[in-house]
Scaffold this active site. Structure first.
Site, PDB file in Angstrom:
ATOM      1  N   HIS A  78       0.803  -1.232   0.000  1.00 15.05           N
ATOM      2  CA  HIS A  78       0.000   0.000   0.000  1.00 15.05           C
ATOM      3  C   HIS A  78       0.825   1.266   0.000  1.00 15.05           C
ATOM      4  CE1 HIS A  78      -3.973  -1.878   0.856  1.00 15.05           C
ATOM      5  NE2 HIS A  78      -3.225  -2.798   1.440  1.00 15.05           N
ATOM      6  N   LYS A  82      -8.746  13.837   4.739  1.00 14.27           N
ATOM      7  CA  LYS A  82      -7.882  12.645   4.718  1.00 14.27           C
ATOM      8  C   LYS A  82      -6.874  12.815   5.827  1.00 14.27           C
ATOM      9  CE  LYS A  82      -6.740  13.814   0.389  1.00 14.27           C
ATOM     10  NZ  LYS A  82      -6.889  12.586  -0.375  1.00 14.27           N
ATOM     11  N   ARG A  83      -6.054  11.767   6.094  1.00 12.65           N
ATOM     12  CA  ARG A  83      -4.982  11.944   7.071  1.00 12.65           C
ATOM     13  C   ARG A  83      -4.110  13.135   6.673  1.00 12.65           C
ATOM     14  NH1 ARG A  83      -4.394   8.092  11.379  1.00 12.65           N
ATOM     15  NH2 ARG A  83      -2.417   9.144  11.745  1.00 12.65           N
ATOM     16  N   LYS A 112       0.526  14.417   1.088  1.00  5.99           N
ATOM     17  CA  LYS A 112      -0.840  14.682   0.609  1.00  5.99           C
ATOM     18  C   LYS A 112      -1.041  16.174   0.334  1.00  5.99           C
ATOM     19  CE  LYS A 112      -2.768  10.715   3.144  1.00  5.99           C
ATOM     20  NZ  LYS A 112      -3.402   9.848   2.134  1.00  5.99           N
ATOM     21  N   THR A 157      -8.663   6.403  -1.992  1.00  6.03           N
ATOM     22  CA  THR A 157     -10.001   5.836  -2.155  1.00  6.03           C
ATOM     23  C   THR A 157     -11.047   6.917  -1.888  1.00  6.03           C
ATOM     24  OG1 THR A 157      -9.708   4.968   0.072  1.00  6.03           O
ATOM     25  CG2 THR A 157      -9.518   3.400  -1.732  1.00  6.03           C
ATOM     26  N   LYS A 170     -14.819   8.122  -3.718  1.00  5.38           N
ATOM     27  CA  LYS A 170     -16.089   8.417  -3.031  1.00  5.38           C
ATOM     28  C   LYS A 170     -16.637   9.763  -3.482  1.00  5.38           C
ATOM     29  CE  LYS A 170     -14.205   5.682   0.672  1.00  5.38           C
ATOM     30  NZ  LYS A 170     -13.344   5.693   1.872  1.00  5.38           N
TER      31      LYS A 170
HETATM   32  C1  26W Z   1       4.329   0.946   9.520  1.00  2.00           C
HETATM   33  C2  26W Z   1       3.552   2.206   9.572  1.00  2.00           C
HETATM   34  C3  26W Z   1       2.598   2.255   8.469  1.00  2.00           C
HETATM   35  C4  26W Z   1       1.290   1.892   8.698  1.00  2.00           C
HETATM   36  C5  26W Z   1       0.392   1.906   7.672  1.00  2.00           C
HETATM   37  C6  26W Z   1       2.989   2.653   7.220  1.00  2.00           C
HETATM   38  C7  26W Z   1       2.101   2.670   6.194  1.00  2.00           C
HETATM   39  C8  26W Z   1       0.806   2.278   6.418  1.00  2.00           C
HETATM   40  C9  26W Z   1      -0.203   2.203   5.300  1.00  2.00           C
HETATM   41  C10 26W Z   1       0.404   1.501   4.141  1.00  2.00           C
HETATM   42  C11 26W Z   1      -0.777   3.520   4.983  1.00  2.00           C
HETATM   43  C12 26W Z   1      -1.998   3.469   4.117  1.00  2.00           C
HETATM   44  O1  26W Z   1      -3.100   3.505   4.629  1.00  2.00           O
HETATM   45  N1  26W Z   1      -1.827   3.456   2.798  1.00  2.00           N
HETATM   46  C13 26W Z   1      -2.915   3.793   1.924  1.00  2.00           C
HETATM   47  O2  26W Z   1      -3.566   2.625   1.468  1.00  2.00           O
HETATM   48  C14 26W Z   1      -4.718   2.958   0.722  1.00  2.00           C
HETATM   49  C15 26W Z   1      -5.428   1.678   0.376  1.00  2.00           C
HETATM   50  O3  26W Z   1      -4.683   0.951  -0.555  1.00  2.00           O
HETATM   51  C16 26W Z   1      -4.348   3.770  -0.501  1.00  2.00           C
HETATM   52  O4  26W Z   1      -5.529   4.158  -1.142  1.00  2.00           O
HETATM   53  C17 26W Z   1      -3.559   5.005  -0.099  1.00  2.00           C
HETATM   54  O5  26W Z   1      -3.102   5.688  -1.232  1.00  2.00           O
HETATM   55  C18 26W Z   1      -2.379   4.598   0.756  1.00  2.00           C
HETATM   56  O6  26W Z   1      -1.695   5.734   1.258  1.00  2.00           O
END
Ligand code: 26W
Length: 846
Positions: free
Chosen positions: A388, A584-585, A590, A692, A696
């Site tokens: 992701h 969003k976050r 972003k 995503t 929406k």
């Molecule tokens: C280890 C810390 C950590 C935790 C979570 C690093 C990264 C993440 C995720 C990968 C962050 C995340 O939510 N990524 C998002 O995933 C969505 C679903 O696929 C995408 O639509 C977003 O672009 C992406 O940032």
């Protein structure tokens, strides 16, 4: 059994009959749900009353909305269970197991009611009890067991799998505290613990019988050779129990029910009796707290791997419990663990469950006596991995030293997997010198030796998986060409693209019943099952009668959003204005900061020419920053300070307003998104894996202003380049620009507008008591600007002014909006799940 109550308008009045225990036809018409089952109002009413009395011990007179919610949920749950039993009667040939550290579910009641076709029955049943359904729904706390996109995607996928009939179990952690509650204190983010379980969870079933032992630490022993084979056994020093808590997930029209199985951590022994009797009372309960800490709280960072031991304990805890559970089910049903790949497909949602690779190997070898080769065959034909993010700071790595201490047996297995993997390449390398190179071997190794010795969880997941997928077309290409380039070359069929999707049931039907109703009236109720029918709206994009109705729906949603904004921020916003939304976050990539700087530039421009015909805009922000992410929190503070200055300035009144809604959540998104005119998707190209939220908004008819990043590219391909506002560098342009040192200073020099906006921020105009407050932001833009805000600013300004112009042509605007709604069907998560089912899981839909 199912009774479609869509009633043509002409018949509505004839059917209006408000007698008790009948669903008023008009209510069915105006309700979110456009179909219903035959369940009677009386049955449901009595069922709710019984739950309130006997399960909750409340009288109707003393019941609060929260009690009515619990009673209603329990009554609905009973009906789900009935469907559930039917779903589980036959053993499916193959199941999907979706392992995710996050499930950002939000509320479940409207999903459950709508998917069961019981919304209007419930409304009528509650009305007869003197209770308003909307108030009851508002009393449900959000299950916020996730941070953002990754967790919400998992929730959409669960809904879609149940709806299209993929037999599946979602596995995760039942956190006592989900994502923190955000408030603002003078514009600074404050975090408070979130307590969604404070009054219990009526949706869940506790399953004390489904509980497993999870080990940590200890030593590895070797058995004496048996037929020449030496077996290794792990003796953990510490054990924790994982106890299953199931939430049923009911699919569309109640056809199929899957479950979300969340693990709660409990101490193996409630208290250490030996220590307790020895007088060490504190020590005796310490082990218990240590065990229970594992499922206490969700890690609130989605943007950096913080490398805490507790996080690794969470990851191993839920992965091990899930694997033990699914293997037990498999062996129970099929007898032989070797056939696991034929009957189970495991999806690892990012690297958080990547420890599944050595854990599955360990279980197969230690508990089921498989040879290394057989265990490797089963493992690499069962596991799949979704990536992701490619952002370096978010790629998980764990120090070898920590792994050796916490998971000594797993570390040995990882070493052996790596040795075989590198040996294989070295063998090729003896023919192909390019593959002998130490730098090449270092790049494919599962151990990173350059930054202390660390296990690369992405490489581990990649190597142990049968298929690895990206979440948009661009992201998948970047996986092939950057982080995983060398691993990809070794097995070019392994990486596949599965572009993300969203569940239309939540994000269109439930969140925007007015638009759904309009769609149903225009193209037929089949659109509820097959979103491809939305295409039929396109023919009406310039039909004045249809446009008027589409615009009226938007107007109503904007009024609802304006009420929410007034209630939560005290600021009045005018629904006539263009609602320009970025939710969003909060993360530098972003680029909320790009939006804020453009807001400042617009503020300056309006003040310089107050009498020009400006398009009235409301800039709406919402989103949480990781508690430790200093720069992101400062961006929130800047947005809040700019909001105050702008909103207090009479000279821009009626032209520009800025609001920051606190405590963004799934529920808040359900109100915000249908009320948006413009959707901000402005990440630095190449950095947002998919997005995503972008889907929406477009589905609900907001126009996108965005970069050529993630799924924005595919959205443009579907809605058409004329119906989206694209600006800025593309991913290749970003790569080229990054290679030019000093680009930021030059860009600022070349853009007087950008320079003036940054000067105003740096001057302390928005922070009078503390002029230097935002220097960390402006200094960073002038020196480093890692996210290329300065490179894209002028083009962003240009496209925003073209949006102003487009807004002043309502006919043109609405035609574009309608084309967005009409052309977004492909972004349904049902489509994503069908693609996974066919090309990754090879599972039949039931
Ligand atoms: C280890 C810390 C950590 C935790 C979570 C690093 C990264 C993440 C995720 C990968 C962050 C995340 O939510 N990524 C998002 O995933 C969505 C679903 O696929 C995408 O639509 C977003 O672009 C992406 O940032």
């Amino acid at each position: 059994m199912l009774n479609d109550v869509l009633t043509p308008p002409a018949q509505r009045d004839a059917l209006r009959d408000d007698s008790a225990s009948e669903i008023p036809a008009a209510a069915a018409w105006t309700a979110p749900l456009l179909w219903q089952t035959g369940d009677s109002v009386v049955d449901l009413r009595e069922s709710i009353r019984a739950k309130l009395t006997f399960a909750l011990g409340r009288t109707p007179e003393s019941a609060r909305p929260r009690d009515w919610f619990a009673a209603t949920a329990l009554a609905l749950r009973e009906r789900i269970v009935a469907a559930c039993m039917a779903s589980e009667k036959a053993v499916p040939n193959k199941r999907v197991y979706y392992l995710s550290l996050e499930f950002l579910i939000g509320r479940l009641m409207s999903d459950a009611m709508n998917n069961l076709g019981l919304t209007e029955t419930t409304r009528a049943a509650l009305r007869e009890l003197g209770v308003d359904l909307d108030a009851v729904q508002d009393a449900e706390p959000d299950a916020a067991l996730g941070n953002g996109g990754l967790g919400r995607l998992a929730a959409c996928f669960m809904d879609s799998m149940a709806s299209i009939g993929i037999p599946a179990v979602g596995y995760g952690i039942r956190y006592d505290h989900g994502l923190f509650r955000q408030s603002f204190e003078d514009g600074w983010q404050r975090e408070a613990p979130e307590t969604w379980l404070a009054e219990g969870n009526p949706w869940e079933f506790v399953r004390p019988d489904a509980s497993y032992t999870i080990g940590f630490g200890g030593t590895v022993t070797m058995s004496s050779p048996n037929e020449g084979v030496i077996r290794r056994h792990w003796q953990p020093a510490e054990t924790v129990r994982a106890v299953a808590h199931d939430i049923p997930v009911v699919g569309w029209r109640g056809r199929h029910v899957n479950r979300l199985r969340l693990w709660k951590a409990e101490a193996g022994e409630p208290v250490d009796l030996a220590r307790f009797n020895g007088g060490d009372h504190v020590g005796a309960v310490a082990a218990r707290s240590r065990a229970e800490a594992i499922s206490r709280v969700l890690y609130p960072s989605d943007s950096s791997a913080e490398g805490q031991e507790l996080r690794l304990r969470q990851e191993y805890f839920f992965t091990s419990a899930s694997l033990q559970d699914l293997i037990a089910r498999h062996v129970n049903e099929r007898g032989d663990v070797r056939s696991l790949p034929d009957h189970a497909a495991i999806q690892l949602n990012d690297t958080h469950p990547a420890i599944a690779v050595p854990e599955l190997m360990r279980i197969l070898m230690e508990d089921h006596d498989l040879s290394w080769e057989d265990a490797w065959h089963v493992t690499t034909n069962t596991l799949n991995y979704t990536n992701h993010t490619l952002m370096p700071e978010a790629l998980e790595t764990w120090p070898v030293e920590l792994m050796e201490r916490l998971l000594p047996r797993h570390m040995q297995i990882i070493y052996l997997i790596n040795w075989m993997h590198l040996e294989e390449q070295a063998k090729h390398g003896r023919q192909d010198p390019a593959h002998q190179d130490a730098a090449y071997l270092a790049s494919i190794s599962l151990i990173d030796e350059a930054h202390g010795r660390r296990v690369r969880m992405g490489h581990l997941a990649f190597h142990g998986a049968r298929r690895v997928n990206g979440v948009s077309a661009l992201h998948t290409d970047l996986m092939r060409s950057t982080v995983f380039a060398h691993l990809h070359a070794l097995d070019p069929d392994k990486i596949v693209n599965k572009t993300n999707g969203i569940t239309f049931r939540r994000w269109l039907h439930n969140a925007n019943p007015g638009l759904t109703r309009l769609a149903v009236e225009t193209v037929g109720s089949g659109v509820l099952d097959d979103p491809a029918l939305l295409r039929g709206l396109e023919a009406h994009a310039e039909d004045p009668a249809f446009v008027a109705r589409y615009a009226a729906v938007r107007r109503q949603r904007k009024e609802a959003l304006a009420r929410l904004v007034a209630e939560r921020t005290g600021t009045d916003i005018d629904p006539e204005a263009l609602f320009d939304v970025q939710v969003k976050r909060i993360h530098e990539y972003k680029r909320q900061l790009l939006n804020v700087v453009e807001t400042v530039a617009l503020y300056q421009a309006i003040k310089a020419e107050p009498h020009r015909d400006w398009t009235p805009r409301v800039k709406i922000f919402a989103g949480k920053a990781a508690p430790s992410y200093v720069q992101a929190k400062l961006i929130i503070k800047l947005a809040c300070d700019v909001a105050r200055a702008v909103n207090d300035d009479p000279e821009v009144a009626g032209r520009l307003k800025v609001v920051f809604l606190p405590n963004y959540s799934v529920s808040l998104a359900e109100t915000i998104i249908p009320g948006a005119d413009l959707s901000e998707q402005i990440s630095t190209a190449g950095m947002e894996a998919s997005g995503t939220g972008n889907m929406k908004f477009a589905l609900n008819g907001a126009l996108t202003v965005g970069t050529l990043d993630g799924a924005n590219i595919e959205i443009r391909d579907h809605v058409g380049a004329d119906n989206i506002f694209i600006f800025g560098l593309d991913a290749a342009g970003v790569q080229a620009r990054e290679a030019e040192p000093g680009y930021a200073a030059r860009a600022i020099q070349a853009s007087p507008r950008l320079a003036a906006a940054l000067d105003m921020i740096a001057s302390g105009r928005f922070s009078p008591g503390e002029p230097g407050r935002f220097r960390p932001l402006t200094d960073d833009l002038r020196r480093r600007d890692q996210y290329l805000l300065t490179a894209d600013f002028d083009d962003y300004w240009r496209v925003q002014r073209s949006i102003d112009a487009a807004w002043r042509d309502p006919r043109g605007w609405w035609a574009k909006a309608i084309r967005n709604t009409a052309r977004m069907a492909w972004f349904s998560s049902d489509r994503s799940m069908r693609e996974y089912a066919e090309e990754i899981w090879r599972v039949r839909l039931s």
